[in-house]
Design a protein around this motif. Structure first.
Motif, PDB file in Angstrom:
ATOM      1  N   LYS A   1      71.136  -5.697  25.641  1.00 35.46           N
ATOM      2  CA  LYS A   1      70.846  -6.821  25.119  1.00 35.46           C
ATOM      3  C   LYS A   1      71.088  -7.125  23.464  1.00 35.46           C
ATOM      4  O   LYS A   1      71.162  -8.244  23.176  1.00 35.46           O
ATOM      5  CB  LYS A   1      69.347  -7.349  25.407  1.00 35.46           C
ATOM      6  CG  LYS A   1      69.141  -7.347  27.013  1.00 35.46           C
ATOM      7  CD  LYS A   1      67.756  -8.025  27.249  1.00 35.46           C
ATOM      8  CE  LYS A   1      67.418  -8.373  28.849  1.00 35.46           C
ATOM      9  NZ  LYS A   1      67.923  -7.328  29.610  1.00 35.46           N
ATOM     10  N   ASP A   2      71.377  -5.961  22.923  1.00 30.46           N
ATOM     11  CA  ASP A   2      71.563  -6.123  21.442  1.00 30.46           C
ATOM     12  C   ASP A   2      73.175  -6.430  21.464  1.00 30.46           C
ATOM     13  O   ASP A   2      73.558  -6.174  20.008  1.00 30.46           O
ATOM     14  CB  ASP A   2      70.907  -5.120  20.697  1.00 30.46           C
ATOM     15  CG  ASP A   2      69.394  -5.179  20.658  1.00 30.46           C
ATOM     16  OD1 ASP A   2      69.174  -6.276  20.704  1.00 30.46           O
ATOM     17  OD2 ASP A   2      68.818  -4.056  20.404  1.00 30.46           O
ATOM     18  N   ILE A   3      74.133  -6.216  22.099  1.00 31.65           N
ATOM     19  CA  ILE A   3      75.550  -5.946  22.052  1.00 31.65           C
ATOM     20  C   ILE A   3      75.902  -7.576  21.583  1.00 31.65           C
ATOM     21  O   ILE A   3      75.581  -8.390  22.307  1.00 31.65           O
ATOM     22  CB  ILE A   3      76.382  -5.505  23.385  1.00 31.65           C
ATOM     23  CG1 ILE A   3      75.712  -4.228  23.948  1.00 31.65           C
ATOM     24  CG2 ILE A   3      77.933  -5.551  23.198  1.00 31.65           C
ATOM     25  CD1 ILE A   3      76.262  -3.873  25.169  1.00 31.65           C
ATOM     26  N   GLN A   4      76.579  -7.612  20.724  1.00 31.05           N
ATOM     27  CA  GLN A   4      77.285  -8.768  19.990  1.00 31.05           C
ATOM     28  C   GLN A   4      78.444  -9.179  20.624  1.00 31.05           C
ATOM     29  O   GLN A   4      79.306  -8.354  20.771  1.00 31.05           O
ATOM     30  CB  GLN A   4      77.460  -8.627  18.565  1.00 31.05           C
ATOM     31  CG  GLN A   4      75.917  -8.404  17.831  1.00 31.05           C
ATOM     32  CD  GLN A   4      74.926  -9.412  18.023  1.00 31.05           C
ATOM     33  OE1 GLN A   4      75.339 -10.723  17.948  1.00 31.05           O
ATOM     34  NE2 GLN A   4      73.825  -9.001  18.068  1.00 31.05           N
ATOM     35  N   GLY A   5      78.757 -10.568  20.987  1.00 32.50           N
ATOM     36  CA  GLY A   5      80.013 -10.806  21.450  1.00 32.50           C
ATOM     37  C   GLY A   5      80.243 -10.860  22.788  1.00 32.50           C
ATOM     38  O   GLY A   5      81.459 -11.287  23.188  1.00 32.50           O
ATOM     39  N   LEU A   6      79.305 -10.354  23.585  1.00 35.18           N
ATOM     40  CA  LEU A   6      79.579 -10.198  25.207  1.00 35.18           C
ATOM     41  C   LEU A   6      78.785 -11.258  25.594  1.00 35.18           C
ATOM     42  O   LEU A   6      77.751 -11.755  25.440  1.00 35.18           O
ATOM     43  CB  LEU A   6      79.060  -8.839  25.532  1.00 35.18           C
ATOM     44  CG  LEU A   6      79.868  -7.845  25.334  1.00 35.18           C
ATOM     45  CD1 LEU A   6      79.493  -6.795  26.104  1.00 35.18           C
ATOM     46  CD2 LEU A   6      81.579  -7.958  25.569  1.00 35.18           C
ATOM     47  N   GLU A   7      79.373 -12.002  26.777  1.00 32.88           N
ATOM     48  CA  GLU A   7      78.678 -13.170  27.549  1.00 32.88           C
ATOM     49  C   GLU A   7      77.576 -12.767  28.376  1.00 32.88           C
ATOM     50  O   GLU A   7      77.557 -11.513  28.966  1.00 32.88           O
ATOM     51  CB  GLU A   7      79.761 -13.693  28.586  1.00 32.88           C
ATOM     52  CG  GLU A   7      80.969 -14.310  28.110  1.00 32.88           C
ATOM     53  CD  GLU A   7      82.039 -14.743  28.878  1.00 32.88           C
ATOM     54  OE1 GLU A   7      81.863 -14.325  30.327  1.00 32.88           O
ATOM     55  OE2 GLU A   7      83.069 -15.276  28.617  1.00 32.88           O
TER      56      GLU A   7
ATOM     57  N   ILE B   1      76.512  -8.671  30.246  1.00 30.71           N
ATOM     58  CA  ILE B   1      75.528  -7.932  29.991  1.00 30.71           C
ATOM     59  C   ILE B   1      74.221  -7.916  30.876  1.00 30.71           C
ATOM     60  O   ILE B   1      73.485  -6.806  31.045  1.00 30.71           O
ATOM     61  CB  ILE B   1      74.751  -8.774  28.596  1.00 30.71           C
ATOM     62  CG1 ILE B   1      75.616  -8.712  27.393  1.00 30.71           C
ATOM     63  CG2 ILE B   1      73.252  -8.005  28.260  1.00 30.71           C
ATOM     64  CD1 ILE B   1      75.175  -9.138  26.054  1.00 30.71           C
ATOM     65  N   SER B   2      73.902  -9.089  31.647  1.00 24.57           N
ATOM     66  CA  SER B   2      73.019  -9.007  32.855  1.00 24.57           C
ATOM     67  C   SER B   2      73.499  -7.844  33.922  1.00 24.57           C
ATOM     68  O   SER B   2      72.499  -7.353  34.669  1.00 24.57           O
ATOM     69  CB  SER B   2      73.032 -10.291  33.409  1.00 24.57           C
ATOM     70  OG  SER B   2      74.097 -10.734  34.137  1.00 24.57           O
ATOM     71  N   ARG B   3      74.635  -7.806  34.061  1.00 26.26           N
ATOM     72  CA  ARG B   3      75.262  -6.809  35.126  1.00 26.26           C
ATOM     73  C   ARG B   3      74.870  -5.352  34.640  1.00 26.26           C
ATOM     74  O   ARG B   3      75.001  -4.600  35.562  1.00 26.26           O
ATOM     75  CB  ARG B   3      76.631  -7.093  35.351  1.00 26.26           C
ATOM     76  CG  ARG B   3      76.915  -8.083  36.426  1.00 26.26           C
ATOM     77  CD  ARG B   3      78.492  -8.890  36.554  1.00 26.26           C
ATOM     78  NE  ARG B   3      78.616  -9.618  37.310  1.00 26.26           N
ATOM     79  CZ  ARG B   3      78.222 -11.070  37.292  1.00 26.26           C
ATOM     80  NH1 ARG B   3      77.411 -11.348  36.393  1.00 26.26           N
ATOM     81  NH2 ARG B   3      78.130 -11.615  38.463  1.00 26.26           N
TER      82      ARG B   3
END
Length: 466
Positions: A272-278, A282-284
């Motif tokens: 959840k802290d990854i920047q720039g991903l939709e 991230i939910s997957r």
């Protein structure tokens, strides 16, 4: 002269190195006859051999060249073969063919891997797996035991255990080793499995070539035919102009998981802290299991050093291993770098490796680390993180919102400094060392089951190490 040198060099290294090391890494190299002013040019068959030799053997090769020629002699390592044009690291990435040869439109026909610019069509080129990265060669301890257990479960039951398996942790903690181990174990059980390791930047390059060469259908068929996809450093997928790559990975992810094919992902941070991903992607990542690899504890750091030294054929006294492990705490690469420095220093000065030699070799490094993280820095960082006053952290208050951050600060003081428990207790308002020991044990146990606390510790550790 280069060929004469290489013959002499092979004879020397064969006597110095264990047979497995010599045959795996040195025998794989080829020499090119160079001009008198060009030095020695060696060629590696693939990027893993190239990187491995550069990191572990290049210094020794340069010493042997100087000894043979009687003067400092340039020695270069390149990718490719003496009979072919050297291949750059980027050119060795998978390249999608422009012609759809060997690709059937039938769903039952095998899908060929994208063509690769390489000197050989080895199993490495098909899978990109490093055969040396296995579960047997992975040093394990409290820092990675959960991740290792999950990885073994995935390797034994790909697609049905945890899918995806998401492994995160700081730089140099062994994430890449772990996912290569999964791939190698899957192939050991099922040699016909279609496995691919790919760094996310290489995946981006594959997508770009597929569009440029108008071979996107073949690209999709290949990646969606995999039994196991191992994708490294997913955080870089959110960096830069990679919309097409993100979109393609999203659809490939869905296709593979729906077909019950295994995906393993590594990252340097919590999903959840990854920047720039939709959010949809991230939910997957939460569909399967998320595990963290932490910085290794003291015993594990010592074991890593001993195993590394044994692999390199270097006698490493226990007190030297303890000195390095006690003072260098952040990651495996740092430990290995310190060991290399000690070995090089000892060889340069013609001395046996000893505690005195290690202290001399690492004087600047040890001084920098020992002054880098202080009790005051830890206390202030923790107080700011939990939004409490520093005076409250050091006070006698036992309310939960104060006591837990205090325990966290004590735990981090033990993990990130070489200080003793009594010294830590003194720094926290004159508390007894048993109080510090209780705090450290409490936090160590809680972080195994409390995901939020574990995440907080990860963030604080990364912040303190800068």
């Amino acid at each position: 002269m280069s060929h004469a040198f290489w013959t002499a060099c092979l004879a020397r290294l064969e006597s110095e190195l264990p047979a497995q090391q010599f045959n795996t890494w040195i025998r794989a190299l080829e020499v090119a006859e160079a001009g008198s002013n060009e030095g020695v040019k060696l060629f590696a068959p693939n990027r893993f051999v190239l990187q491995w030799v550069r990191e572990r053997y290049q210094r020794r090769l340069e010493q042997l060249a100087e000894e043979f020629f009687g003067t400092v002699t340039p020695l270069s390592l390149e990718l490719g073969s003496p009979s072919k044009k050297p291949t750059t690291a980027s050119a060795a990435r998978p390249v999608v063919q422009t012609a759809p040869q060997q690709v059937s439109t039938s769903s039952s026909a095998p899908i060929e891997a994208p063509a690769v610019i390489t000197s050989s069509n080895s199993s490495y080129e098909k899978t990109r797996l490093n055969p040396s990265f296995t579960f047997d060669t992975l040093v394990t301890g409290r820092a990675n035991d959960l991740a290792r257990a999950a990885a073994i479960s995935v390797a034994n039951n790909p697609g049905s255990s945890y899918n995806p398996l998401f492994v995160y942790g700081g730089v140099g903690l062994g994430k890449t080793h772990l996912i290569h181990a999964i791939g190698n174990e899957v192939l050991r059980h099922n040699p016909k499995a279609v496995v691919r390791y790919v760094h996310v930047e290489d995946y981006f390059a594959d997508v770009l070539r597929a569009y440029q060469q108008k071979s996107f259908d073949q690209f999709q068929r290949y990646y969606r035919s995999l039994d196991l996809l191992l994708i490294d450093d997913i955080q870089f997928l959110g960096v830069g102009n990679k919309e097409r790559t993100r979109d393609e990975f999203f659809h490939a992810f869905n296709a593979l998981t729906e077909a019950k094919k295994q995906i393993v992902i590594t990252c340097d941070t919590y999903p959840k802290d990854i920047q720039g991903l939709e959010d949809r992607l991230i939910s997957r990542f939460d569909w399967g299991l998320t595990v963290q690899i932490e910085p290794p504890e003291l015993e594990m750091r010592i074991a890593i050093l001993k195993k590394k030294a044994e692999f390199d054929g270097v006698p490493l006294p226990d007190d030297v291993a303890f000195l390095i492990a006690k003072n260098l705490r952040s990651n495996v690469r740092e430990l290995e770098g310190a060991l290399k420095k000690v070995v090089a220093y000892a060889r340069f000065h013609g001395r046996e490796i000893s505690l005195e030699v290690a202290r001399d070799a690492l004087r600047d490094l040890l001084a920098a680390h020992n002054r880098q993280i202080t009790f005051e820095l830890i206390q202030k960082t923790v107080a700011d993180f939990y939004k409490i006053k520093l005076a409250e952290l050091l006070s006698k208050k036992r309310t939960r919102n104060i006591a837990r951050p205090r325990q966290v600060a004590m735990y981090l003081s033990k993990e990130l400094t070489p200080a003793s428990l009594p010294a830590i207790g003194d720094a926290f308002g004159g508390r007894d060392h048993t109080t510090v020991l209780h705090a450290c044990r409490t936090i160590a146990e809680m972080r195994l089951s409390d995901q939020q606390l574990n995440h907080d510790l990860h963030v604080l550790t990364q912040t303190l190490r800068g």
